[in-house]
Design a protein around this motif. Sequence first.
Motif, PDB file in Angstrom:
ATOM      1  N   THR A 227       0.838  -1.199   0.000  1.00 46.63           N
ATOM      2  CA  THR A 227       0.000   0.000   0.000  1.00 46.63           C
ATOM      3  C   THR A 227       0.872   1.247   0.000  1.00 46.63           C
ATOM      4  N   VAL A 228       0.577   2.171  -0.928  1.00 43.89           N
ATOM      5  CA  VAL A 228       1.294   3.440  -1.025  1.00 43.89           C
ATOM      6  C   VAL A 228       0.289   4.554  -0.763  1.00 43.89           C
ATOM      7  N   PRO A 229       0.110   4.975   0.505  1.00 39.24           N
ATOM      8  CA  PRO A 229      -0.872   6.014   0.816  1.00 39.24           C
ATOM      9  C   PRO A 229      -0.361   7.394   0.385  1.00 39.24           C
ATOM     10  N   LEU A 230      -1.245   8.191  -0.178  1.00 40.00           N
ATOM     11  CA  LEU A 230      -0.952   9.591  -0.485  1.00 40.00           C
ATOM     12  C   LEU A 230      -1.887  10.444   0.362  1.00 40.00           C
ATOM     13  N   PRO A 231      -1.354  11.420   1.108  1.00 38.50           N
ATOM     14  CA  PRO A 231      -2.187  12.161   2.063  1.00 38.50           C
ATOM     15  C   PRO A 231      -3.208  13.084   1.427  1.00 38.50           C
ATOM     16  N   ALA A 232      -2.986  13.464   0.183  1.00 36.70           N
ATOM     17  CA  ALA A 232      -3.919  14.357  -0.502  1.00 36.70           C
ATOM     18  C   ALA A 232      -3.787  14.127  -2.003  1.00 36.70           C
ATOM     19  N   PHE A 233      -4.834  14.476  -2.722  1.00 33.50           N
ATOM     20  CA  PHE A 233      -4.799  14.278  -4.173  1.00 33.50           C
ATOM     21  C   PHE A 233      -4.071  15.424  -4.857  1.00 33.50           C
ATOM     22  N   ASP A 234      -3.110  15.068  -5.666  1.00 36.74           N
ATOM     23  CA  ASP A 234      -2.420  15.997  -6.544  1.00 36.74           C
ATOM     24  C   ASP A 234      -2.122  15.238  -7.832  1.00 36.74           C
ATOM     25  N   PRO A 235      -2.560  15.735  -8.992  1.00 37.13           N
ATOM     26  CA  PRO A 235      -2.401  14.972 -10.230  1.00 37.13           C
ATOM     27  C   PRO A 235      -0.965  14.545 -10.502  1.00 37.13           C
ATOM     28  N   VAL A 236      -0.024  15.458 -10.311  1.00 39.66           N
ATOM     29  CA  VAL A 236       1.373  15.138 -10.586  1.00 39.66           C
ATOM     30  C   VAL A 236       1.898  14.114  -9.587  1.00 39.66           C
ATOM     31  N   LEU A 237       1.521  14.257  -8.313  1.00 34.21           N
ATOM     32  CA  LEU A 237       1.973  13.306  -7.297  1.00 34.21           C
ATOM     33  C   LEU A 237       1.463  11.904  -7.602  1.00 34.21           C
ATOM     34  N   VAL A 238       0.225  11.790  -8.051  1.00 37.50           N
ATOM     35  CA  VAL A 238      -0.324  10.470  -8.394  1.00 37.50           C
ATOM     36  C   VAL A 238       0.454   9.865  -9.553  1.00 37.50           C
ATOM     37  N   MET A 239       0.673  10.639 -10.602  1.00 35.71           N
ATOM     38  CA  MET A 239       1.397  10.120 -11.759  1.00 35.71           C
ATOM     39  C   MET A 239       2.832   9.759 -11.387  1.00 35.71           C
ATOM     40  N   ARG A 240       3.473  10.605 -10.598  1.00 35.45           N
ATOM     41  CA  ARG A 240       4.851  10.339 -10.187  1.00 35.45           C
ATOM     42  C   ARG A 240       4.918   9.087  -9.310  1.00 35.45           C
ATOM     43  N   SER A 241       3.939   8.923  -8.428  1.00 33.24           N
ATOM     44  CA  SER A 241       3.936   7.755  -7.544  1.00 33.24           C
ATOM     45  C   SER A 241       3.740   6.467  -8.329  1.00 33.24           C
ATOM     46  N   ILE A 242       2.851   6.493  -9.313  1.00 31.48           N
ATOM     47  CA  ILE A 242       2.657   5.310 -10.156  1.00 31.48           C
ATOM     48  C   ILE A 242       3.963   4.945 -10.845  1.00 31.48           C
ATOM     49  N   ALA A 243       4.644   5.971 -11.390  1.00 32.30           N
ATOM     50  CA  ALA A 243       5.888   5.721 -12.117  1.00 32.30           C
ATOM     51  C   ALA A 243       6.998   5.229 -11.189  1.00 32.30           C
ATOM     52  N   GLU A 244       7.178   5.900 -10.061  1.00 31.72           N
ATOM     53  CA  GLU A 244       8.278   5.556  -9.162  1.00 31.72           C
ATOM     54  C   GLU A 244       8.073   4.204  -8.487  1.00 31.72           C
ATOM     55  N   GLN A 258     -10.262  13.145 -14.324  1.00 33.19           N
ATOM     56  CA  GLN A 258     -10.300  14.283 -15.231  1.00 33.19           C
ATOM     57  C   GLN A 258      -9.130  15.222 -14.993  1.00 33.19           C
ATOM     58  N   MET A 259      -8.802  15.493 -13.729  1.00 29.48           N
ATOM     59  CA  MET A 259      -7.697  16.405 -13.424  1.00 29.48           C
ATOM     60  C   MET A 259      -6.357  15.829 -13.855  1.00 29.48           C
ATOM     61  N   ILE A 260      -6.237  14.495 -13.841  1.00 25.77           N
ATOM     62  CA  ILE A 260      -4.992  13.872 -14.283  1.00 25.77           C
ATOM     63  C   ILE A 260      -4.870  13.926 -15.796  1.00 25.77           C
ATOM     64  N   VAL A 261      -5.897  13.468 -16.499  1.00 23.52           N
ATOM     65  CA  VAL A 261      -5.787  13.360 -17.957  1.00 23.52           C
ATOM     66  C   VAL A 261      -5.738  14.715 -18.643  1.00 23.52           C
ATOM     67  N   ASP A 262      -6.262  15.750 -17.996  1.00 23.69           N
ATOM     68  CA  ASP A 262      -6.221  17.086 -18.577  1.00 23.69           C
ATOM     69  C   ASP A 262      -5.020  17.895 -18.110  1.00 23.69           C
ATOM     70  N   HIS A 263      -4.154  17.300 -17.285  1.00 23.24           N
ATOM     71  CA  HIS A 263      -2.990  18.014 -16.774  1.00 23.24           C
ATOM     72  C   HIS A 263      -1.902  18.084 -17.843  1.00 23.24           C
ATOM     73  N   PRO A 264      -1.175  19.209 -17.920  1.00 25.13           N
ATOM     74  CA  PRO A 264      -0.120  19.340 -18.930  1.00 25.13           C
ATOM     75  C   PRO A 264       0.957  18.259 -18.848  1.00 25.13           C
ATOM     76  N   GLU A 265       1.137  17.649 -17.663  1.00 24.11           N
ATOM     77  CA  GLU A 265       2.174  16.629 -17.515  1.00 24.11           C
ATOM     78  C   GLU A 265       1.659  15.209 -17.747  1.00 24.11           C
ATOM     79  N   ALA A 266       0.427  15.077 -18.242  1.00 25.23           N
ATOM     80  CA  ALA A 266      -0.176  13.747 -18.385  1.00 25.23           C
ATOM     81  C   ALA A 266       0.665  12.807 -19.241  1.00 25.23           C
ATOM     82  N   GLY A 267       1.371  13.332 -20.222  1.00 25.32           N
ATOM     83  CA  GLY A 267       2.163  12.475 -21.093  1.00 25.32           C
ATOM     84  C   GLY A 267       3.626  12.394 -20.726  1.00 25.32           C
ATOM     85  N   LYS A 268       3.998  12.956 -19.596  1.00 22.64           N
ATOM     86  CA  LYS A 268       5.418  13.037 -19.225  1.00 22.64           C
ATOM     87  C   LYS A 268       5.841  12.004 -18.184  1.00 22.64           C
ATOM     88  N   HIS A 269       4.912  11.159 -17.742  1.00 20.95           N
ATOM     89  CA  HIS A 269       5.234  10.154 -16.724  1.00 20.95           C
ATOM     90  C   HIS A 269       4.955   8.761 -17.283  1.00 20.95           C
TER      91      HIS A 269
END
Length: 509
Positions: A227-244, A258-269
Amino acid sequence: MYLTQPLHRAAQQTPDTPFTVYGESSTTARETYDVVSRIAGSLRDLGVTKDDRVGLLSLNTDRFCQIVLGGAWADAVIVPVNTRWSVKEIAYSLEEADVAVLFVDDPFTGLIDELRAQAPKLRAVVHCGDGEQPDAALPWADLLAADPVDDAHRQGDALAGIFYTGGTTGVPKGVMLGHRQICTAAMGMMMVQSQVPHGGAAILVAPAFHMAGFGAWVAGMLANMTTVPLPAFDPVLVMRSIAEQGAKQVLLVPTMIQMIVDHPEAGKHDLSSLELLIYGASPISEAVLGRARDVFTSARFLQAYGMTELSPATSFLIDEDHDDPVLRRSAGRAAPYARVRIVDPLDEEVPRGTVGEIVAAGDHVMLGYWKKPEETAEAVRDGWMHTGDGGYMDERGYVYVVDRIKDMIISGGENVYSVEVENAVAKHASVAQVAVIGVPDEQWGERVHAVVGLIPGATLTLGELREFCKQEIAGYKCPRSLEIVANFPMSAAGKILKRELRETAGGGT
């Protein structure tokens, strides 16, 4: 099955594998076993006995997971607190549930004195954060110094937790869920899939005090996931956590997606490790779903439909069904452990294709509302949980949710289901987010009112929106007024609060 069972298995079979990873801290199954047994020992030292309630006011952390397991280990009942509630609402739940010991995370230590004053039944407060130690609470280190105790192996219909729902309308209700109910739903979620991820990591970002996040956490434990708990939702943090973490599983509510897929960094992780994306809690538009599948290209999609009272899911739309343009508008079919029907106001099953109330029965149905026998009797009749959702079922058993019964709009004598209108509006290129409500209208009784958030730099007029929607739905269903907002009022579960939109609706344009 019971909540501490996955920890016993992990400690026996993979003791040196991380059980949780939180920030820079990694805790193995062996270490977690020791911490949980000491938390239980400490609770015993604090006078907690069988069936006593232990409160938890915390963000998603590794200690949240440890405290829940420690409470069960001590033969107690956990009461997770909605972190977005006011002090008055929190105190109400603590007092009604007769909470004996309350764990408080760093962001909420400033509330301790007020909570003690408004919830005098509290015998002890424990600080479970890493910040400055408050004088009014016991330090976390003291718990870890307690002698470990044996697991009570609390299981079956023994109460696992009281999960408070509501609070945005009326008095909050404590949903009583046993170990059987929670584990049944978690196991069923895995059984319904043709391919199930095992091992690896699961990102826990939906609030774990809510049953959607809590249930996904339990399912991850059952599948031997870290389990990898994240204390709050942040689109970049979620994408970075999945990758790392090379994460295989995550549960997201549609607003998060929606906030993840529409984020400018969606294709960078690198999100290629993700095998399963579970979503639910509120409807998702076809437009957002399409964009999500373009971003999470390796993930299988699983929609879960239900409510806290159903531990929390009663039907699932599996990945294969998402390829069918008709089926992907549904909430799937009954889970392996569930029976689902559509009934009329007399609780008689209606013909297929006819709209009625969705009801469910099975081992996942709640034990009842805490100290509310009348509300329990009204909600659960002859074993069937009445969801309050309107929907219909097709000939193959797929359930289509058309609206909350209370959210149905009656305009000019016609029934209009807000979900259908929202799906149409969401397809407009300028629309980032939408909620449709009924507002009073002298001519129509109620009119269809669209509240819209636009993508950056976009514009939209009512006339443009109506012309667009007429290509998708009947004219009487199209919005007759439009309101553009920068932000939506949201619940902690990621649902748009339509009640607040109705209270503030100014008629739009």
